[in-house]
Motif scaffolding. Structure first.
Motif, short mmCIF file in Angstrom:
data_model
loop_
_atom_site.label_atom_id
_atom_site.label_comp_id
_atom_site.label_asym_id
_atom_site.label_seq_id
_atom_site.Cartn_x
_atom_site.Cartn_y
_atom_site.Cartn_z
N THR A 245 63.09 69.46 -22.32
CA THR A 245 63.13 70.92 -22.45
C THR A 245 63.33 71.40 -23.87
O THR A 245 63.16 72.59 -24.15
CB THR A 245 64.26 71.50 -21.57
OG1 THR A 245 65.53 71.06 -22.08
CG2 THR A 245 64.11 71.06 -20.13
N GLY A 246 63.72 70.52 -24.77
CA GLY A 246 64.01 70.97 -26.13
C GLY A 246 64.24 69.79 -27.04
O GLY A 246 63.67 68.71 -26.84
N ILE A 247 65.13 69.96 -28.02
CA ILE A 247 65.38 68.91 -29.00
C ILE A 247 66.88 68.63 -29.13
O ILE A 247 67.71 69.52 -28.90
CB ILE A 247 64.79 69.24 -30.39
CG1 ILE A 247 65.34 70.57 -30.92
CG2 ILE A 247 63.28 69.26 -30.33
CD1 ILE A 247 64.89 70.89 -32.34
N THR A 248 67.17 67.41 -29.49
CA THR A 248 68.54 66.97 -29.80
C THR A 248 68.61 66.65 -31.29
O THR A 248 67.76 65.91 -31.81
CB THR A 248 68.92 65.74 -28.97
OG1 THR A 248 68.97 66.10 -27.59
CG2 THR A 248 70.27 65.18 -29.39
N ILE A 249 69.59 67.23 -31.95
CA ILE A 249 69.79 66.98 -33.38
C ILE A 249 70.84 65.89 -33.55
O ILE A 249 71.94 65.99 -33.02
CB ILE A 249 70.27 68.26 -34.10
CG1 ILE A 249 69.29 69.41 -33.90
CG2 ILE A 249 70.53 67.97 -35.59
CD1 ILE A 249 67.99 69.26 -34.60
N LYS B 291 61.36 74.83 -30.81
CA LYS B 291 61.87 74.26 -29.58
C LYS B 291 63.36 74.54 -29.51
O LYS B 291 64.06 74.48 -30.53
CB LYS B 291 61.62 72.75 -29.51
CG LYS B 291 60.14 72.35 -29.56
CD LYS B 291 59.97 70.84 -29.57
CE LYS B 291 58.50 70.45 -29.62
NZ LYS B 291 57.84 70.87 -30.88
N PRO B 292 63.88 74.82 -28.33
CA PRO B 292 65.32 75.09 -28.24
C PRO B 292 66.14 73.82 -28.48
O PRO B 292 65.75 72.72 -28.08
CB PRO B 292 65.50 75.58 -26.80
CG PRO B 292 64.36 74.97 -26.05
CD PRO B 292 63.21 74.93 -27.03
N ILE B 293 67.28 73.99 -29.15
CA ILE B 293 68.21 72.86 -29.34
C ILE B 293 69.11 72.78 -28.12
O ILE B 293 69.77 73.76 -27.76
CB ILE B 293 69.04 73.05 -30.63
CG1 ILE B 293 68.12 73.06 -31.84
CG2 ILE B 293 70.08 71.94 -30.76
CD1 ILE B 293 68.81 73.40 -33.14
N VAL B 294 69.12 71.62 -27.49
CA VAL B 294 69.92 71.45 -26.28
C VAL B 294 71.15 70.58 -26.51
O VAL B 294 72.10 70.61 -25.72
CB VAL B 294 69.08 70.86 -25.13
CG1 VAL B 294 67.94 71.80 -24.77
CG2 VAL B 294 68.53 69.48 -25.51
N ALA B 295 71.15 69.82 -27.60
CA ALA B 295 72.29 68.93 -27.86
C ALA B 295 72.36 68.58 -29.34
O ALA B 295 71.36 68.61 -30.06
CB ALA B 295 72.20 67.65 -27.03
N VAL B 296 73.58 68.27 -29.77
CA VAL B 296 73.84 67.73 -31.10
C VAL B 296 74.63 66.44 -30.91
O VAL B 296 75.54 66.37 -30.07
CB VAL B 296 74.64 68.71 -31.98
CG1 VAL B 296 75.08 68.04 -33.29
CG2 VAL B 296 73.84 69.97 -32.26
N ASP C 124 74.68 77.68 -33.03
CA ASP C 124 75.74 78.67 -33.06
C ASP C 124 76.89 78.24 -32.15
O ASP C 124 76.66 77.61 -31.11
CB ASP C 124 75.24 80.04 -32.58
CG ASP C 124 74.20 80.64 -33.51
OD1 ASP C 124 73.30 81.32 -33.01
OD2 ASP C 124 74.30 80.41 -34.73
N GLN C 125 78.10 78.61 -32.52
CA GLN C 125 79.26 78.33 -31.70
C GLN C 125 79.11 78.93 -30.31
O GLN C 125 79.51 78.34 -29.31
CB GLN C 125 80.52 78.88 -32.37
CG GLN C 125 81.80 78.58 -31.61
CD GLN C 125 82.22 77.12 -31.69
OE1 GLN C 125 82.39 76.59 -32.79
NE2 GLN C 125 82.38 76.46 -30.55
N ALA C 126 78.52 80.13 -30.24
CA ALA C 126 78.36 80.81 -28.95
C ALA C 126 77.52 79.99 -27.99
O ALA C 126 77.79 79.95 -26.79
CB ALA C 126 77.75 82.20 -29.16
N ASP C 127 76.49 79.33 -28.50
CA ASP C 127 75.63 78.51 -27.65
C ASP C 127 76.37 77.27 -27.15
O ASP C 127 76.12 76.78 -26.05
CB ASP C 127 74.37 78.10 -28.41
CG ASP C 127 73.42 79.28 -28.61
OD1 ASP C 127 73.49 80.25 -27.84
OD2 ASP C 127 72.61 79.21 -29.56
N VAL C 128 77.28 76.76 -27.98
CA VAL C 128 78.10 75.64 -27.54
C VAL C 128 79.11 76.10 -26.51
O VAL C 128 79.30 75.46 -25.46
CB VAL C 128 78.81 74.99 -28.76
CG1 VAL C 128 79.75 73.87 -28.29
CG2 VAL C 128 77.78 74.43 -29.74
N ASP C 129 79.76 77.23 -26.76
CA ASP C 129 80.76 77.76 -25.83
C ASP C 129 80.15 78.08 -24.47
O ASP C 129 80.79 77.90 -23.43
CB ASP C 129 81.41 79.01 -26.42
CG ASP C 129 82.25 78.72 -27.65
OD1 ASP C 129 82.61 77.54 -27.85
OD2 ASP C 129 82.54 79.66 -28.40
#
Length: 661
Positions: free
Chosen positions: A136-140, A164-169, A187-192
């Motif tokens: 669905t997206g990418i992992t950094i 592509k949306p980032i789904v994980a780091v 962003d922190q908000a996306d993690v929260d």
């Protein structure tokens, strides 16, 4: 309350790259002895082997943009042209040809395809940023040091692969070049909200902060030498760090992990792809893992396997690493995945394609760390000391002749000495070394025994003309320490350092020597200290570590004979601490309140952070009712008045003020 420059100091020093105008006429060229030493390297190693250059360029999709990466305020963060002088030019006389070759390789940058669905951006910082495409997206993986370089890396990927949306780091380990740029990509908000998951090895947050705190100011200052932050980038100055070109100088950030890898064998499905994790804590970093992706038959070795010898002791100063454990992790990786893997890559430098080559590389890396461990101990058990062992060790030909095992970042010399100290400590058993005179006092006596500074320097110049630069640096340094105002002595030591730097194969050694030469000639530059504390770092600093660092800062002369006790309550985080000053030390005890404390202070952790970041003063917080004190409030002020401050730009190659008294 405020913390000194020790907290987060190393993190910021790695990202400290001031523009320095250096007087060029003070730098000398290579002497005949240095030219001969560097020419000999060309005959020692197989320079006709160009496989690494093919691998470093393989899969290039797009070169790096050539525009400077800046902060929002216009401050330079990364100059992609800084090391363009390397290119394909032959090694000049002023650079060890082996280091020049490595520097050319790590200069190769851009967006690369590692294998289907796995991409890397290289040479936009000290480390690589890896982008893995999932369902669905990418992992950094490892978003560099600075938010600005991480964003530039992501922009380069997006320009060539689409949005592509980032789904994980994923943070592979607890060193700043592998997490500091995270807010440049998420962003922190996306993690929260759970939109983005952040994975890290067990102990990551503790070690990402604690390694840089208690001795942080000293480590940070030494890091400016290790990475050559104050050196010009040219054939007589900085050519690379060996591990990568250099460090970026942007905004260092941190977002706490949402998911912890707590044991070897733990498997996670991230965006439809399987990740098999293996912990490697206590190898290259105190908190580190590697991971294998069975669908792709690819192993990410993080930083425990690279195209060079790494540090088991780092010259900036850190706890010594265990080469035996390191070798065993690599051996375990071969046992787990060697029969299946088809590709090996890491978070520095370039990949290795093909099962046979990848496994051979892992085994080479395994064997060089095991060799350091076992040979150091073999010779120590025969009674040799660390300096003798470092001179005696002869590398096996298969290790010596392989460029990927050369000492470009770590060196066999300083790793062997570190390994000796890891097992046996600093003392070599000879009582003559048990309680030697302090360096300055010994220097005065050496100079006197030589018949004075002029006589010593005259003899040292003879050794310089003979090309014996190690001895010149050692003996003339006595004059520098006996009489720091003797510029002739400082110039002679600087000349010796310069030639040693030109001959050094390790980028770190070169940077140390040349940085030392520069400061001997010009003095310590009057530069602003790097910003050493960020909101992200402070939030991640435990209260226990905060109070431990207050104990490190205590000025023993000021508190001689004093005693006081303070209770601290932090309602917003549910923590309490008792502080007790006695016998010139400051102890802290968690979850304890002393019944007869001089004062009890109640404040939220967020208030403490605001005061530490100088967003408000203690007086303002008390006036606003954010700090409540029961008992003798003067004791709080008394304690903080007894704390020492640390000067970032302390002397390294000349005596500090205290040593001159």
């Amino acid at each position: 309350m405020k913390l000194s420059k020790g907290v987060w100091a190393l993190v910021m020093a790695l990202a400290f790259q001031p523009e320095v105008a250096l007087s060029q006429q003070q730098r000398a060229g290579a002497t005949e002895a240095t030219k001969a030493a560097n020419a000999a390297v060309l005959n020692l190693l197989p320079f006709n082997d160009r496989q690494a250059f093919e691998d470093a360029r393989r899969g290039l999709i797009a070169p790096l943009p050539q525009e400077m990466v800046n902060t929002a305020e216009g401050k330079p963060v990364w100059n992609p042209k800084k090391f363009s002088f390397l290119d394909e030019a032959p090694a000049p006389d002023t650079v060890n040809p082996s280091l020049w070759r490595q520097s050319q390789l790590v200069q190769i940058g851009g967006l690369f395809e590692v294998t289907d669905g796995i991409y890397q951006v290289r040479n936009l910082d000290l480390a690589n940023m890896t982008i893995i495409e999932g369902e669905t997206g990418i992992t950094i993986v490892d978003p560099l040091i600075s938010a600005e370089t991480a964003k530039a890396a992501l922009d380069l990927y997006t320009a060539n692969r689409g949005q592509k949306p980032i789904v994980a780091v994923i943070y592979t380990h607890s060193h700043v070049d592998h997490f500091g740029g995270v807010r440049g990509v998420v962003d922190q908000a996306d993690v929260d909200s759970g939109k983005v998951r952040v994975y890290a090895p067990i102990g990551f947050m503790d070690h990402a902060i604690s390694e840089n705190v208690l001795a942080g100011n000293a480590m940070a200052r030494r890091a400016t030498y290790q990475f050559g932050n104050l050196l010009p980038a040219d054939p007589q100055g900085q050519v690379s760090a060996g591990l990568g070109t250099t460090t970026s100088s942007g905004t260092v950030t941190l977002i706490a992990p949402t998911d912890t890898i707590s044991q070897t064998g733990q498997t996670e499905i991230i965006d439809g792809l399987t990740y098999e994790f293996m912990l490697a804590n206590g190898s290259e970093a105190p908190s580190e893992f590697i991971f294998y992706m069975p669908q792709k038959k690819v192993l990410n070795a993080a930083e425990i396997a690279a195209h060079m010898l790494h540090n088991t002791y780092t010259l900036r100063g850190a706890r010594i690493r265990d080469p035996l454990a390191w070798s065993k992790y690599l051996n375990e990786a071969v046992a787990r995945w060697g029969g299946d893997m088809e590709l090996l890559y890491g978070q520095h430098q370039w990949p290795v394609w093909g099962k046979e080559r990848a496994v051979a590389h892992l085994k080479l890396q395994r064997d060089m760390y095991r060799f350091i461990n076992d040979e150091t101990l073999r010779l120590a058990n025969k009674g040799y000391n660390k300096e003798e062992i470092a001179e005696m060790v002869k590398l096996p030909e298969a290790i010596e002749q392989n460029f990927s095992a050369r000492g470009y970042y770590g060196s066999y010399s300083h790793n062997i000495k570190g390994t000796y100290a890891f097992y046996l400590g600093w003392f070599d058993g000879n009582p003559a070394t048990l309680n030697p005179l302090p360096r300055r006092e010994a220097a005065k006596r050496y100079v006197e025994m030589f018949g004075g500074a002029d006589a010593l320097l005259a003899k040292a110049r003879e050794y310089y003309e003979a090309g014996d630069y190690r001895w010149v640096a050692e003996v003339a340094d006595h004059v520098v320490y006996a009489d720091p105002g003797n510029q002739a002595a400082k110039n002679l030591v600087a000349d010796a350092f310069e030639q040693l730097g030109y001959q050094a194969e390790a980028g770190t050694w070169r940077n140390f020597y040349l940085a030392g030469a520069q400061e001997l000639r010009n003095g310590v530059m009057a530069l602003p200290a790097p910003q050493t504390l960020t909101s992200d770092a402070l939030k991640a600093t435990s209260l226990e570590l905060f109070f431990d660092f207050l104990g490190v800062r205590l000025d023993r002369a000021k508190v001689e004979g004093k005693s006081l006790t303070l209770n601290f309550n932090f309602p917003d985080v549910g923590e309490t601490f008792a502080l007790e000053l006695s016998n010139s030390v400051l102890n802290n005890t968690r979850n304890v309140q002393l019944p007869n404390a001089d004062a009890t202070i109640t404040l939220d952790r967020k208030t403490l952070d605001a005061i530490t970041l100088k967003q408000k003063t203690m007086a303002e917080a008390i006036g606003a009712g954010e700090i409540k004190i029961v008992g003798d409030g003067t004791k709080l002020g008394e304690l903080f008045g007894d704390l020492d401050a640390f000067d970032f730009w302390f002397n390294i190659v000349t005596p500090n003020d205290a040593a001159m008294k």
